[in-house]
Design an enzyme around this catalytic site. Structure first.
Site, mmCIF file in Angstrom:
data_model
loop_
_atom_site.group_PDB
_atom_site.id
_atom_site.type_symbol
_atom_site.label_atom_id
_atom_site.label_comp_id
_atom_site.label_asym_id
_atom_site.label_seq_id
_atom_site.Cartn_x
_atom_site.Cartn_y
_atom_site.Cartn_z
ATOM 1 N N GLU A 252 0.834 -1.182 0.127
ATOM 2 C CA GLU A 252 -0.101 0.144 0.087
ATOM 3 C C GLU A 252 1.001 1.329 0.096
ATOM 4 O O GLU A 252 0.700 2.434 -0.897
ATOM 5 C CB GLU A 252 -0.910 -0.092 1.157
ATOM 6 N N GLY A 286 -7.259 3.818 9.185
ATOM 7 C CA GLY A 286 -6.755 2.701 10.368
ATOM 8 C C GLY A 286 -5.220 2.425 10.245
ATOM 9 O O GLY A 286 -4.791 1.754 11.184
#
Length: 557
Positions: A252, A286
C-alpha cells in the site's frame, strides 16, 4: 513494468486485528495498568510543563505560510503522461493536433488515443482500461483508468473517480450486503469503459486497514462474497487469484509512492535527473505508511538500510530502487482517536471514583478543543463491555496537554530489536542521515484536515508549509471557539466544521506528533500536501494498477 520483493509473511499477523505491536500482545492500552507507570503518568499528565519534544523554534502564524510571489508553483501533471514516447511513424498527424483528454467527457473517441495511431506491439490493444476498487476503512472508492500502449509499457492518460460510504468492514454480519454495496461504483465503470473493451479491462478489489482489523473469518467471508458477485454480474476479468484480497500494508505504501512520483515526473524514463523522488507519507483511517528512497550519495543501498521487511526492492522501468517502507496498522487517524480516548478514560478512572446515575459519565479530555464536548464510545477490551462517555474539552483542551497523552500512545519506549527505531519498536534509519533534504509529500487525512484551515493559495502559489505550521494550527484549534473566530471569522464554513468536529484538535496534534515524535522529522522541515494532480487521485491505486496492466493481458471469454 515493475516487480517487487516477495510478500512478507510476518504481515499476516496484522490481518488478524492485533493492531500496533508484536503478535504476542494486544493493544498497548490493555496492558497500561502498570501501577507505577500510571501514577507517574498521572502526575506528568496533569502537571503544567513545557513540551519535551516540540522544537523551541517560534511557530508561524497563518500570515507566514506563503512565500514571496512567483516561488513554489503548484505542482501539475506533465502535459503528456508518456513514459515512452511514440515513434515518429506512429505519431498522430501533426497537421491536426488534438487536445489531450483528461476525462471521458473530453475524450472524443474513448477507443483511441491522441498519442499514436497504432500500438507499440501488435499483440497489445491501442488503448486499455483498468478498474481498481480501494476498499478502505471509511469507504469504498473506484478508480477507472485509461492507458495507451504507444510505447513498450502502458502509459496512463486519465482517471474517473467515485466513492461511497461506509466501507466493507461495516458489513461484518452481511457479506452479501458488502458485495452489493459496490454496485453503484461498478455502474460507473460500465459507464466509462467502452463495451467492446470491458472483457479485457482487468478489475481488482484491494482491501486495506478496515478489513485487516476485522476477524479473519469475517474478512474472508466478505472477500469471497465480493469475488463471486463480480464474476456473476460484471464482464470485467479478475487478473489473478489475489484480485480480490487484503493488500499487504507495505505494498500500500510503496504503490502510493509510485503513484505520486510517477505523476510528479520523478521516476519515469524521461524524468529530469535533477528531480529526485519525494518521500510519501499516507495517513488513512486505520493505518499510516511512510516510504522514501534514501539519499545515498556515494554510499551503496546496503550501507543505508539494514535488511528486513522494511527494505523494499523495486524494479520500475529500467531502474532498480531500494526503498524504506513501513505500514503502521492501528496508527491511522481514526485508530489514533480511539487510542487517545482509551488512555484518557483509563487515567480518569484511576484518579476518580465516578458514580453517574441517569447520565453519561463526563470526562475531561485535553485532546478536545476547549469548550466542546463529544459522546465517545470506548471500545471493549478483554472482559469489559463497550461504554459510552461524554468527553469534554472544558478548559483543559490544549496542544501541549494533548501531546502528553500522545507520548503514551506513540509507544516511543517500545523494545527496539533493530536500532535505530522510530516508534512502536519499528526500525527506521535516522532521517538526518538517510533523508536529510528530500521533499516530503503528505497525503490523505493530512490533506483533508490541514487544507480547510489554510487560506486559498494566491496567484497559483503553493503554500509554504513546515511541520511547525501544523503545531501552530493545532494550538489555535485546541484553544476553542474564541480563538477560531479570531483566525477564521471570515470563513463561516470553517467555523461550522470546527464546531461539528471537536476532535479536530486531536487530529492535528496527532499528525504533528506522528511526524516529529514518531518519525523524528525536524519541526522546521518543509512539507507539501497532496490530494490529486489535475484530476488524478493520489494514493496507492494508480501504482497498483500500473503493476496490473503491465503484466500479461488476460481477457474474459
Amino acid at each position: 513494468m515493475f516487480s517487487t520483493s516477495p510478500r512478507s509473511s510476518n504481515y499476516e499477523r496484522l490481518e488478524g486485528g492485533m493492531g500496533p505491536g508484536r503478535a504476542s500482545r494486544k493493544l498497548a492500552w490493555k496492558k497500561i495498568a502498570v501501577g507505577c507507570a500510571v501514577l507517574i503518568g498521572l502526575v506528568w499528565f496533569f502537571s503544567p510543563r513545557s513540551d519535551g519534544f516540540i522544537s523551541d523554534l517560534p511557530t508561524p502564524g497563518l500570515e507566514d505560510i506563503y512565500p514571496p510571489p512567483g516561488t513554489i508553483p503548484l505542482t501539475t501533471r506533465p502535459a503528456a503522461s508518456q513514459g515512452d514516447k511514440a515513434s515518429p511513424t506512429n505519431a498522430p498527424p501533426s497537421s491536426s493536433p488534438q487536445p489531450i483528454p483528461t476525462s471521458p467527457e473530453t475524450d472524443v473517441d474513448p477507443l483511441k488515443t491522441v498519442h499514436c495511431t497504432a500500438p507499440h506491439s501488435p499483440n497489445s490493444p491501442l488503448v486499455q482500461y483498468a478498474v481498481m476498487i480501494d476498499a478502505g476503512s471509511t469507504g469504498s472508492r473506484i478508480h477507472v483508468y485509461k492507458f495507451n500502449n504507444c510505447g513498450p509499457s502502458p502509459a496512463y492518460e486519465y482517471e474517473v473517480f467515485k466513492q461511497i460510504t461506509p466501507g466493507l468492514s461495516s458489513y461484518a454480519k452481511s457479506p452479501q450486503g458488502a458485495a452489493e454495496s459496490l454496485d453503484v461504483l461498478l455502474e460507473e465503470a460500465l459507464r466509462v469503459v467502452p463495451e467492446s473493451l470491458r472483457k479485457c479491462a482487468p478489475l481488482a478489489v484491494k482491501a486495506t486497514a478496515g478489513l485487516r482489523l476485522l476477524g479473519p473469518q469475517e474478512s474472508t467471508d466478505i472477500l469471497k462474497a465480493v469475488e463471486n458477485h463480480l464474476k456473476n454480474k460484471y464482464p470485467f476479468p479478475l487478473p489473478d487469484e489475489d484480485a480480490v484480497a487484503i493488500m499487504d500494508g507495505k505494498d500500500e505504501g510503496v504503490y502510493a509512492w509510485i503513484t505520486a512520483n510517477y505523476l510528479l515526473n520523478t521516476i519515469r524514463a524521461d524524468s529530469p535527473k535533477s528531480s529526485p523522488p519525494y518521500a510519501v507519507l499516507d495517513l488513512g483511517g486505520g493505518s499510516t505508511q511512510i516510504v522514501f528512497e534514501p539519499e545515498r550519495g556515494d554510499e551503496k543501498a546496503d550501507a543505508v538500510l539494514k535488511d528486513g521487511e522494511h527494505k523494499y526492492e523495486l524494479q520500475f522501468g529500467d531502474a532498480t530502487r531500494v526503498l524504506y517502507q513501513h505500514s503502521y496498522l492501528g496508527y491511522g487517524l481514526k485508530s489514533a482517536r480511539g487510542s487517545v480516548h482509551r488512555v484518557v478514560e483509563f487515567l480518569d478512572s484511576l484518579r476518580s471514583s465516578r458514580v453517574d446515575v441517569g447520565q453519561l459519565p463526563r470526562i475531561s479530555n485535553p485532546c478536545l478543543s476547549q469548550g466542546t464536548t463529544k459522546e465517545v464510545e470506548i471500545p471493549a477490551s478483554d472482559g469489559e463491555e463497550t461504554k459510552t462517555v461524554l468527553m469534554a474539552g472544558e478548559d483543559v483542551g490544549s496542544f501541549e496537554a494533548c501531546n502528553r497523552v500522545l507520548e503514551l500512545v506513540m509507544a516511543k519506549d517500545a523494545m527496539c530489536e533493530v536500532k535505530p527505531c522510530s516508534f512502536d519498536g519499528v526500525y527506521q534509519p535516522s532521517l538526518l542521515d538517510a533523508f536529510p533534504s528530500g521533499r516530503i509529500l503528505l497525503l490523505s487525512y493530512f490533506y483533508d484536515r490541514l487544507t480547510p484551515l489554510l487560506p486559498s493559495p494566491p496567484n497559483g502559489v503553493q503554500p509554504h508549509l513546515t511541520i511547525s505550521t501544523i503545531s501552530s494550527l493545532a494550538r489555535q484549534v485546541c484553544a476553542g471557539p474564541s480563538t477560531w473566530t479570531q483566525h477564521w471569522g471570515a470563513y463561516p464554513d470553517v467555523l461550522a466544521e470546527l464546531q461539528d468536529r471537536p476532535e479536530w484538535c486531536l487530529d492535528l496534534t496527532f499528525m504533528h506528533a506522528l511526524l516529529v515524535l514518531g518519525y523524528e522529522f525536524a519541526d522546521s522541515r518543509d512539507v507539501e500536501l497532496g490530494k490529486r494532480i489535475e484530476g488524478t487521485e493520489l494514493g496507492w491505486c494508480l501504482g497498483a494498477t500500473i503493476a496490473m496492466v503491465g503484466g500479461k493481458l488476460t481477457c474474459r471469454l
